[in-house]
Design a protein around this motif. Structure first.
Motif, mmCIF file in Angstrom:
data_model
loop_
_atom_site.group_PDB
_atom_site.id
_atom_site.type_symbol
_atom_site.label_atom_id
_atom_site.label_comp_id
_atom_site.label_asym_id
_atom_site.label_seq_id
_atom_site.Cartn_x
_atom_site.Cartn_y
_atom_site.Cartn_z
ATOM 1 N N GLY A 1 56.235 55.882 52.286
ATOM 2 C CA GLY A 1 57.479 55.240 52.678
ATOM 3 C C GLY A 1 57.457 53.741 52.469
ATOM 4 N N ARG A 2 56.416 53.240 51.821
ATOM 5 C CA ARG A 2 56.303 51.801 51.580
ATOM 6 C C ARG A 2 56.048 51.556 50.104
ATOM 7 N N PRO A 3 56.498 50.393 49.583
ATOM 8 C CA PRO A 3 56.223 50.068 48.184
ATOM 9 C C PRO A 3 54.728 50.032 47.916
ATOM 10 N N GLN A 4 54.317 50.627 46.809
ATOM 11 C CA GLN A 4 52.915 50.623 46.413
ATOM 12 C C GLN A 4 52.782 49.682 45.224
ATOM 13 N N LEU A 5 52.523 48.417 45.506
ATOM 14 C CA LEU A 5 52.525 47.402 44.469
ATOM 15 C C LEU A 5 51.265 46.558 44.541
ATOM 16 N N ALA A 6 50.739 46.193 43.356
ATOM 17 C CA ALA A 6 49.679 45.198 43.308
ATOM 18 C C ALA A 6 50.297 43.837 43.620
ATOM 19 N N THR A 7 49.687 43.094 44.549
ATOM 20 C CA THR A 7 50.231 41.795 44.938
ATOM 21 C C THR A 7 49.251 40.649 44.736
ATOM 22 N N THR A 8 48.022 40.958 44.349
ATOM 23 C CA THR A 8 47.027 39.925 44.102
ATOM 24 C C THR A 8 46.258 40.260 42.829
ATOM 25 N N VAL A 9 45.542 39.278 42.311
ATOM 26 C CA VAL A 9 44.693 39.506 41.145
ATOM 27 C C VAL A 9 43.231 39.329 41.554
ATOM 28 N N ARG A 10 42.343 39.985 40.824
ATOM 29 C CA ARG A 10 40.918 39.857 41.091
ATOM 30 C C ARG A 10 40.437 38.465 40.694
ATOM 31 N N SER A 11 39.339 38.040 41.271
ATOM 32 C CA SER A 11 38.802 36.713 40.973
ATOM 33 C C SER A 11 38.448 36.578 39.495
ATOM 34 N N ALA A 12 37.981 37.674 38.887
ATOM 35 C CA ALA A 12 37.644 37.618 37.460
ATOM 36 C C ALA A 12 38.900 37.391 36.615
ATOM 37 N N THR A 13 40.014 38.019 37.003
ATOM 38 C CA THR A 13 41.268 37.803 36.278
ATOM 39 C C THR A 13 41.738 36.367 36.445
ATOM 40 N N ALA A 14 41.605 35.843 37.663
ATOM 41 C CA ALA A 14 41.968 34.451 37.908
ATOM 42 C C ALA A 14 41.130 33.507 37.044
ATOM 43 N N ALA A 15 39.855 33.837 36.870
ATOM 44 C CA ALA A 15 38.990 33.000 36.042
ATOM 45 C C ALA A 15 39.419 33.025 34.583
ATOM 46 N N VAL A 16 39.881 34.187 34.106
ATOM 47 C CA VAL A 16 40.376 34.274 32.729
ATOM 48 C C VAL A 16 41.610 33.406 32.556
ATOM 49 N N LEU A 17 42.539 33.474 33.507
ATOM 50 C CA LEU A 17 43.720 32.619 33.439
ATOM 51 C C LEU A 17 43.323 31.149 33.372
ATOM 52 N N ASP A 18 42.387 30.763 34.210
ATOM 53 C CA ASP A 18 41.924 29.380 34.241
ATOM 54 C C ASP A 18 41.313 28.976 32.903
ATOM 55 N N ALA A 19 40.533 29.897 32.313
ATOM 56 C CA ALA A 19 39.869 29.596 31.041
ATOM 57 C C ALA A 19 40.868 29.476 29.894
ATOM 58 N N LEU A 20 41.975 30.190 29.982
ATOM 59 C CA LEU A 20 42.974 30.153 28.920
ATOM 60 C C LEU A 20 43.783 28.865 28.917
#
Length: 284
Positions: free
Chosen positions: A100-119
């Motif tokens: 009965g609740r939305p099933q959504l990803a709302t955060t990113v993993r630290s490794a994904t955050a590091a990739v964004l930072d590196a880009l």
């Protein structure tokens, strides 16, 4: 609105196919667009009654042979065939929301955050399957913030493109970008309540314009098209999105925006000049 996707998709492609497209004479006046059910059924070697059951969502588990015959009869593109197969595999999980609740990803993993930072400073961001922006880097911040794309909590690409009047000025080919966002919602959604709520909100906010796009069942381009963005600081930028699937239990996509020509590359450099150290912007 997301109920009966397999049948609705088949119907949309039948109605978008003219008799001439499949080598049939146009014949007399037609009450509905595209092929008649009887014509498609004959071409595909199935009964009209079975085709009606498929289109009405009363048979959600057709065989691969039947789907292949229909796809061949309609001359579907590779993208449409892949989407049709996906719908068949999913088996039409209609309106599923066990908690009965939305099933959504709302955060990113630290490794994904590091990739964004590196880009950085290349503009890059991460979305979930309903197009919520979960995280982005400083390059994307500088590109998107002046356009109003990052307004909202959380910012949502589909909502911005479809309902925000600023999007029509920001994108040179707004109609194509809107079609692609609707196509991505179709392709990436999981039948969860959160996506269903977003679709209903977009239909309510944008009215018939969104509904017509949704009911056409567009399919995302296999090769992302270049988009033109009019930026208030550096003018027109032509950018090609390069989406990558993020590994993990939650459906997420990391997209890098790549300059499509030298002028756009220079514009991105000017846009990023004088910015200081890269900073990861993230929600969650």
């Amino acid at each position: 609105m997301i109920e009966g996707e397999l049948g609705a998709f088949l119907r949309s492609r039948r109605e978008a196919t003219s008799p001439e497209d499949v080598g049939l004479p146009a014949g007399g006046r037609r009450r509905t667009p595209g092929l008649r059910r009887s014509e498609l059924a004959t071409l595909a070697g199935i009964s009209v009654d079975y085709l009606i059951r498929l289109e009405q969502g009363r048979d959600r588990h057709p065989s691969i042979q039947v789907l292949t015959a229909i796809a061949d009869a309609l001359g579907l593109s590779a993208a449409d065939r892949a989407h049709l197969n996906q719908l068949a595999v999913v088996g039409q999980g209609v309106g599923l929301c066990p908690s009965g609740r939305p099933q959504l990803a709302t955060t990113v993993r630290s490794a994904t955050a590091a990739v964004l930072d590196a880009l950085d400073p290349a503009p890059a961001y991460v979305v979930n399957h309903r197009s919520d922006l979960l995280a982005w880097n400083d390059g994307f911040e500088r590109l998107a913030r002046p356009l109003g794309l990052l307004d909202g909590s959380p910012p949502n690409l589909a909502r911005y493109v479809v309902t925000d009047p600023r999007a029509r000025s920001a994108f040179l080919d707004w109609a194509d970008v809107a079609d692609e966002q609707v196509a991505l919602l179709h392709a990436r959604r999981r039948g969860d309540c959160g996506t269903a709520q977003l679709v209903d909100q977009l239909a309510e906010s944008a009215g018939d314009e969104f509904t017509r796009r949704w009911e056409r069942r567009p399919v995302p381009d296999i090769h992302p098209r270049t988009i033109g963005v009019t930026h208030p600081q550096v003018g027109v930028l032509r950018l090609t999105p390069e989406p990558l699937t993020v590994a993990g239990p939650d459906a997420q996509w990391l997209t890098v925006l790549v300059a499509a020509d030298e002028v756009s590359a220079e514009g991105l450099v000017r846009l990023g000049a004088g910015g200081g150290e890269p900073v990861l912007r993230s929600l969650g």
